[in-house]
Design a protein around this motif. Structure first.
Motif, mmCIF file in Angstrom:
data_model
loop_
_atom_site.group_PDB
_atom_site.id
_atom_site.type_symbol
_atom_site.label_atom_id
_atom_site.label_comp_id
_atom_site.label_asym_id
_atom_site.label_seq_id
_atom_site.Cartn_x
_atom_site.Cartn_y
_atom_site.Cartn_z
ATOM 1 N N ASP A 10 -15.168 34.666 -13.966
ATOM 2 C CA ASP A 10 -13.758 34.465 -13.615
ATOM 3 C C ASP A 10 -12.902 35.525 -14.294
ATOM 4 O O ASP A 10 -11.960 36.050 -13.702
ATOM 5 C CB ASP A 10 -13.287 33.071 -14.039
ATOM 6 C CG ASP A 10 -13.962 31.960 -13.253
ATOM 7 O OD1 ASP A 10 -14.699 32.241 -12.289
ATOM 8 O OD2 ASP A 10 -13.749 30.785 -13.631
ATOM 9 N N ILE A 24 -7.881 30.398 -9.088
ATOM 10 C CA ILE A 24 -9.234 29.977 -9.459
ATOM 11 C C ILE A 24 -9.225 28.531 -9.931
ATOM 12 O O ILE A 24 -10.096 27.742 -9.562
ATOM 13 C CB ILE A 24 -9.826 30.910 -10.536
ATOM 14 C CG1 ILE A 24 -10.044 32.306 -9.950
ATOM 15 C CG2 ILE A 24 -11.136 30.348 -11.083
ATOM 16 C CD1 ILE A 24 -10.469 33.357 -10.957
ATOM 17 N N LYS A 25 -8.233 28.187 -10.722
ATOM 18 C CA LYS A 25 -8.144 26.817 -11.237
ATOM 19 C C LYS A 25 -7.942 25.805 -10.103
ATOM 20 O O LYS A 25 -8.555 24.737 -10.091
ATOM 21 C CB LYS A 25 -7.011 26.701 -12.255
ATOM 22 C CG LYS A 25 -6.964 25.365 -12.939
ATOM 23 C CD LYS A 25 -5.931 25.336 -14.040
ATOM 24 C CE LYS A 25 -5.945 23.971 -14.716
ATOM 25 N NZ LYS A 25 -5.035 23.884 -15.837
ATOM 26 N N THR A 28 -11.244 26.958 -7.263
ATOM 27 C CA THR A 28 -12.501 27.415 -7.869
ATOM 28 C C THR A 28 -12.796 28.844 -7.430
ATOM 29 O O THR A 28 -12.251 29.338 -6.441
ATOM 30 C CB THR A 28 -13.749 26.541 -7.581
ATOM 31 O OG1 THR A 28 -14.286 26.843 -6.303
ATOM 32 C CG2 THR A 28 -13.456 25.060 -7.735
ATOM 33 N N SER A 31 -14.389 30.099 -3.366
ATOM 34 C CA SER A 31 -13.486 29.550 -2.358
ATOM 35 C C SER A 31 -12.954 30.666 -1.472
ATOM 36 O O SER A 31 -12.972 31.844 -1.843
ATOM 37 C CB SER A 31 -12.305 28.835 -3.025
ATOM 38 O OG SER A 31 -11.511 29.751 -3.742
ATOM 39 N N TYR A 64 -19.451 25.416 -9.907
ATOM 40 C CA TYR A 64 -18.140 25.186 -9.294
ATOM 41 C C TYR A 64 -18.178 24.056 -8.269
ATOM 42 O O TYR A 64 -17.426 24.063 -7.298
ATOM 43 C CB TYR A 64 -17.597 26.458 -8.635
ATOM 44 C CG TYR A 64 -17.433 27.623 -9.571
ATOM 45 C CD1 TYR A 64 -16.338 27.683 -10.426
ATOM 46 C CD2 TYR A 64 -18.373 28.642 -9.613
ATOM 47 C CE1 TYR A 64 -16.184 28.743 -11.294
ATOM 48 C CE2 TYR A 64 -18.223 29.705 -10.482
ATOM 49 C CZ TYR A 64 -17.124 29.753 -11.326
ATOM 50 O OH TYR A 64 -16.979 30.806 -12.183
#
Length: 124
Positions: A10, A24-25, A28, A31, A64
């Motif tokens: 990440d 990302i949070k 994920t 995605s 993830y």
């Protein structure tokens, strides 16, 4: 070809490709939203008209919340002032991809590469 970024972590996605940490949070790293951001980030980083990005889970286990064998591919391009992107979801999870972890990873990698070229043909 001007260059490439291998962004497994990440941190690399954020620092090297400009992916927003909040993206990302929320979605994920594996995605559609993140892979599109990665492709646009690569295009901007290398100042090109087109860039390709992939993200996924090579395995052997899940990550993830996704199973091994799941991947996203995105293509970002600039035509004049217009920016566009296209993405493809690949799911090779649950497929008999070989007997060993190495065989499964190699086959998954090759399937992603072939699917990328197939997606490029459809888009361009």
């Amino acid at each position: 070809y001007l260059g490439g970024v291998i962004a497994y972590s990440d941190k690399a996605k954020i620092n090297e490709l400009g992916v927003d940490r909040k993206l990302i949070k929320k979605f994920t790293a594996v995605s559609e939203e993140v892979v599109i951001s990665m492709a646009h980030g690569a295009r901007e980083k290398f100042d090109t008209d087109i860039a390709i990005a992939t993200t996924g889970v090579a395995g052997p286990g899940s990550a993830y919340g996704q199973k091994a064998g799941v991947a996203w591919i995105a293509i970002a391009r600039k035509i004049g002032r217009k920016l566009e992107s296209h993405s493809v979801f690949l799911d090779f999870s649950g497929k008999n991809l070989g007997n060993s972890v190495v065989e499964k990873r190699e086959l998954t990698r090759n399937l992603v590469i072939m699917s990328t070229f197939s997606a490029l043909e459809r888009i361009l």
